[in-house]
Design a protein around this motif. Structure first.
Motif, short mmCIF file in Angstrom:
data_model
loop_
_atom_site.label_atom_id
_atom_site.label_comp_id
_atom_site.label_asym_id
_atom_site.label_seq_id
_atom_site.Cartn_x
_atom_site.Cartn_y
_atom_site.Cartn_z
N THR A 1 2.71 -5.92 10.26
CA THR A 1 3.41 -6.93 9.46
C THR A 1 2.80 -8.31 9.70
O THR A 1 3.44 -9.33 9.49
CB THR A 1 4.92 -6.94 9.78
N SER B 1 3.04 -6.26 1.25
CA SER B 1 3.60 -5.01 1.76
C SER B 1 2.78 -3.84 1.24
O SER B 1 2.39 -3.80 0.07
CB SER B 1 5.05 -4.86 1.31
N ARG B 2 2.46 -2.93 2.14
CA ARG B 2 1.75 -1.68 1.84
C ARG B 2 0.26 -1.88 1.57
O ARG B 2 -0.43 -0.92 1.24
CB ARG B 2 2.39 -0.94 0.67
N LEU C 1 6.23 -2.75 5.64
CA LEU C 1 7.16 -3.45 4.75
C LEU C 1 7.41 -4.85 5.32
O LEU C 1 7.96 -5.00 6.40
CB LEU C 1 8.47 -2.67 4.63
N LEU C 2 6.97 -5.85 4.58
CA LEU C 2 7.00 -7.23 5.07
C LEU C 2 8.34 -7.93 4.84
O LEU C 2 8.69 -8.85 5.57
CB LEU C 2 5.90 -8.06 4.40
N ASP D 1 12.02 -5.22 0.55
CA ASP D 1 11.28 -3.96 0.41
C ASP D 1 12.12 -2.75 0.79
O ASP D 1 11.75 -1.61 0.48
CB ASP D 1 10.03 -3.99 1.30
#
Length: 913
Positions: free
Chosen positions: A19, A68-69, A102-103, A107
């Motif tokens: 993250t 994210s991702r 997941l930031l 999310d």
């Protein structure tokens, strides 16, 4: 020349679920290169630095913004020059994958879920729960990820297969502020049609019993689980998150507790397996728990894994029917038992470090005091039980508890155990080994080995004091040992994770908690767990540990991220020094002397702690004791380090102020604790060692203090008398102040207190007490405490002779200066620094052996031959008896010199790149 190696992100070799959106990337130059002149990074997401003219082997990510991702691979190549100035490009490194988790809280669609517990069993008696969800997939996924965490310890299974090899997830952190989320690639575990995901959840650090006081419910009274599966296929994305549709049931884990142990009854089906069995426990809906996503973060340290399996050294059946398994080594983890007996048989495993009466396992020396019943003791825990169902291939592996042990007493097993039936599993944070040592004395080699094992047994998730009685991240222990650990293992990511908890646990007034992670002083049953916080030498870890990491790596970010916490700690220390006086000093003179504002002589301090011939520790008496001679020394040392740190960070005004404060504290210490002749007024080995190690006395007094120290050692029969804080500095101080022979005499001392007394009494890890196993073979307190093992740094830096130059970081400038003693004829050490592998090896031969022309043969001390390998981008100053320093660059170099230091010119025999 090949290609750069050891690619890292945030000092970690794995970057799944990060993250951090601008991770620091680093690499090691290829072996055989001389000087890096430039580098180029390319990444699969289109980032290309182009050629960057730089000798640096680290840079922050600066490609497309990461979300994210996000997932990409990066690789690096470098340009390097040889001795002639010719520049050559390397090949491309192997790629390293970075994938973000997941930031954002947005999310997450998954909800926290738990089990309905109308009545919560007593601590140490709580069962595990299984959470299951079955879902359909129209086709096999192209990619699939699972993001999971828990309030407790969880294991994740998909279609009956365990996900990943990490242990004790989500790991130990200060859960109020930091909760790690694990990200898993589950693509290969899913199939078209019906799929079942199952999680097993137990108390763990969240609400299980913990530490010396065995307090429970430290972060909450209810366990909970959170998971989100994201499955990509040709038809889109399917998200399966924890919610009220998941089912919960009992499991075969009837009890799981990190301290007490684990109990398993394989006759109980667990809801996620063998559905339809008549004896399967009832499935019921999971309870949606209130819970936040704010504390969630990706991995910030290396995960815990089973890193080694140990076979039994012996199995002995006793007259009482118990079978004692001896692994020949004290370690941390659990056993895997493959023979469980007939259906319904109950087998008990009692884990311990030592044997007692009747040659059976004893745990009595590990029992903590019961502060609820003065004079009483709590049970030591470390007991597992398993009931067999008789199913073929049934195996017991208690992965929801851990133990510190060498021996296991297997009770209730009618059949004789065979060596293949039981295996020991070493469980620790997955740290890479980067340092080695060996020499011609096998006892010293054994000492080094037991120190390494002691550290490995105390490196699970956080640096612990001991792996059985407490398992607690004591700040003082890591402060003492981190220089040694950082030489032998890559502990940067491990320590940064722990320091994040140290910062989170810091009190509003700046006090650094004694133990991290911790929920705070209010969550304890013992008063001393509150008032002992803020002690000198323990709280100073927030300054000393980041400084050692910076020296080891050259990465100043570890200083920057802890700078505010350092200042708050120093603010607390300074306020207590300037605003308070010890009662005895105030009674002697109502008006304070001018220097007293710089004395830290109030508040609780552990002091030197556990000096061999000192008084028994008394925490309550220490509340009012005057430990000013120790605390003021650390006040001076911390301000000196912070002045250096401020300069590194570019805070030049603060650096000047701190340097001035440090000088005034030093002068105050001299004024208060040295007499007119330069002798320490509170004479002890520890106080003299600290005076020299922390540069508390002026040059003209160093000889006097050294003489005082050597006299104290001689008065003790050539035995050490230092305790917890000063022992790591004892031998280096003697060596640096003209008493190398005495340093070796202490090192080689046979009788206790001494390191080799441990070796000779069969220690396989370092003991908490010097007489951990007494002359009659009786154990005392923990037999696995690594702090006294910091002595092996002397073997690296003095015996083998490899150390970093003053002012150098990241091993850019090296000093090689072997200082043989104790009749050693050879020594070798290596360290894998940021620039590559450094190796030093020397042998000492008698004069009768052949040696090169030009070497003076008049003395009988022999010839010392040294070979050193120096990595790219570094220089080494070689100091051997007989001549001035030789400065060499990358390559392998061999030197010879007369060992007696007779003034002969040091001779470089050969040098190759």
């Amino acid at each position: 020349m090949t290609a750069p190696t050891r690619l890292r992100a945030e000092h970690l070799p794995e970057a799944m679920g990060f993250t951090v959106t601008e991770p620091r990337l680093s690499w090691t130059p290829p072996a055989g290169s001389t000087t890096q002149t430039a580098y180029r990074i390319t990444a699969s997401n289109g980032w290309d630095t182009g050629r960057q003219e730089s000798a640096a082997c680290t840079t922050p990510y600066a490609g497309p913004a990461l979300e994210s991702r996000s997932r990409f691979e990066w690789r690096v190549r470098t340009w390097n020059t040889d001795d002639a100035g010719n520049e050559t490009p390397t090949g491309w490194s192997r790629p390293m994958t970075i994938e973000l988790g997941l930031l954002h809280t947005s999310d997450w669609t998954a909800q926290w879920i738990g089990a309905d517990e109308p009545q919560i069993p007593a601590p140490g008696e709580r069962p595990g729960y299984a959470f299951t969800k079955t879902f359909l997939l129209d086709s096999a996924p192209a990619t699939a990820r699972a993001y999971a965490t828990a309030h407790g310890i969880y294991e994740l299974f998909i279609n009956g297969r365990r996900v990943g090899d990490q242990q004790l997830t989500p790991g130990s952190t200060s859960y109020n502020t930091t909760l790690q989320v694990q990200a898993y690639d589950i693509t290969g575990l899913l199939r078209t049609g019906s799929n079942t995901v199952r999680a097993v959840l137990t108390d763990g650090w969240y609400r299980g019993t913990f530490g010396y006081t065995r307090d429970a419910d430290m972060y909450g009274t209810r366990t909970a689980f959170l998971a989100q599966l994201e499955v990509e296929s040709g038809t889109g994305t399917q998200v399966i998150g924890t919610d009220g549709s998941w089912l919960v049931s009992a499991t075969e884990i009837t009890v799981a507790d990190l301290m007490a142990g684990q109990r398993v009854d394989f006759r109980m089906a667990d809801g996620g397996r063998a559905a339809g069995r008549r004896d399967a426990p009832a499935l019921r809906a999971a309870v949606v728990r209130p819970g936040s996503h704010e504390a969630l973060t990706g991995p910030i340290g290396p995960p815990a894994r089973v890193t080694q399996e140990l076979a039994p050294a012996s199995i002995t059946r006793l007259p009482n029917g118990h079978q004692v398994v001896d692994f020949g080594q004290n370690f941390h983890g659990w056993v895997r038992l493959g023979r469980l007996g007939a259906p319904g048989d109950t087998v008990t495993l009692e884990y311990g470090e030592s044997l007692g009466q009747g040659a059976d396992v004893t745990r009595d020396h590990l029992r903590p005091h019961d502060f609820r019943r003065p004079g009483g003791f709590l049970d030591a825990g470390q007991v597992d039980t398993v009931i067999s169902s008789g199913a073929p291939g049934e195996v017991f592996e208690p992965r929801h508890t851990t133990h510190g042990f060498r021996y296991v007493s297997v009770q209730g097993m009618r059949e004789d155990l065979q060596p293949g039936d039981v295996t020991g599993h070493l469980v620790r944070s997955d740290l890479q080994r980067i340092g080695t040592f060996s020499c011609s004395n096998e006892r010293l080699n054994k000492l080094h080995e037991i120190v390494e094992w002691s550290f490995l047994g105390n490196s699970c998730e956080v640096p612990t004091d001991c792996p059985q009685r407490e398992k607690a991240g004591w700040t003082g222990d890591w402060q003492v040992f981190v220089p040694t650990a950082a030489y032998l293992y890559d502990v940067t990511g491990f320590s940064r994770k722990w320091l994040r908890d140290v910062r989170a646990d810091q009190w509003e007034n700046g006090v650094i908690a004694n133990i991290s992670p911790t929920p705070g002083p209010a969550i304890t049953s013992a008063e001393f767990m509150g008032f002992t916080n803020g002690s000198a030498g323990w709280g100073d870890a927030v300054v000393m540990v980041p400084w050692e990491l910076y020296r080891a790596t050259g990465d100043a970010s570890v200083l920057a991220e802890n700078w505010d916490a350092m200042k708050r700690w120093l603010g607390f220390v300074r306020t207590s020094a300037e605003a308070q006086r010890h009662a005895s000093r105030a009674a002697a003179s109502p008006t304070p002397a001018a220097h007293e504002q710089y004395l830290r002589d109030t508040c609780f301090h552990f002091g030197e702690w556990m000096e061999p011939d000192g008084p028994e520790p008394d925490l309550f008496a220490a509340r009012t004791a005057d430990h000013g001679i120790v605390a003021t020394a650390y006040y001076r040392h911390t301000t000196l380090l912070m002045a250096r740190i401020a300069r590194v960070l570019g805070h030049h005004g603060e650096a000047a102020e701190l340097a001035g404060l440090s000088r005034r504290i030093r002068q105050a210490w001299e004024t208060e604790y040295l007499d007119a002749s330069g002798r320490v007024t509170e004479p002890s080995q520890a106080n003299c060692v600290r005076a020299l190690a922390f540069d508390l006395v002026r040059r003209q007094h160093r000889g006097t203090v050294t003489a005082q120290l050597t006299s104290l050692i001689r008065d003790a029969g050539a035995h050490l008398g230092t305790g917890f804080l000063a022992t790591p500095y004892l031998l280096p101080v003697l060596a640096d102040n003209g008493a190398l022979g005495l340093a070796y005499e202490l090192l080689m001392q046979d009788t206790g207190p001494s390191w080799l007394a441990m070796v000779d009494r069969g220690a396989t890890t370092v003991w908490e007490l010097w007489n951990g196993i007494d002359a009659d073979g009786n154990p005392h307190q923990s037999l696995n405490h690594y702090t006294k093992g910091a002595v092996v740094s002397f073997l690296h830096r003095y015996t083998a002779g490899l150390r970093q130059s003053p002012g150098s970081t990241g091993w850019e400038r090296i000093i090689i200066e072997p200082r043989p003693g104790a009749s050693l004829t050879s020594a070798a050490t290596s360290h894998l620094g940021p620039h590559g592998l450094i190796e030093v090896a020397w042998t000492l031969e008698e004069r009768a052996a052949a040696h090169p022309a030009g070497v003076n043969n008049e003395k009988d001390d022999g010839v010392l031959t040294l070979t050193a390998t120096i990595p790219a981008g570094t220089t080494a100053e070689v100091l051997l008896p007989g001549g001035p320093a030789a400065v060499v660059g990358p390559g392998t170099h061999t030197f010879v010199a007369a060992a007696g230091g007779d003034g002969t010119q040091l001779e470089l025999m050969r040098s190759t790149l």
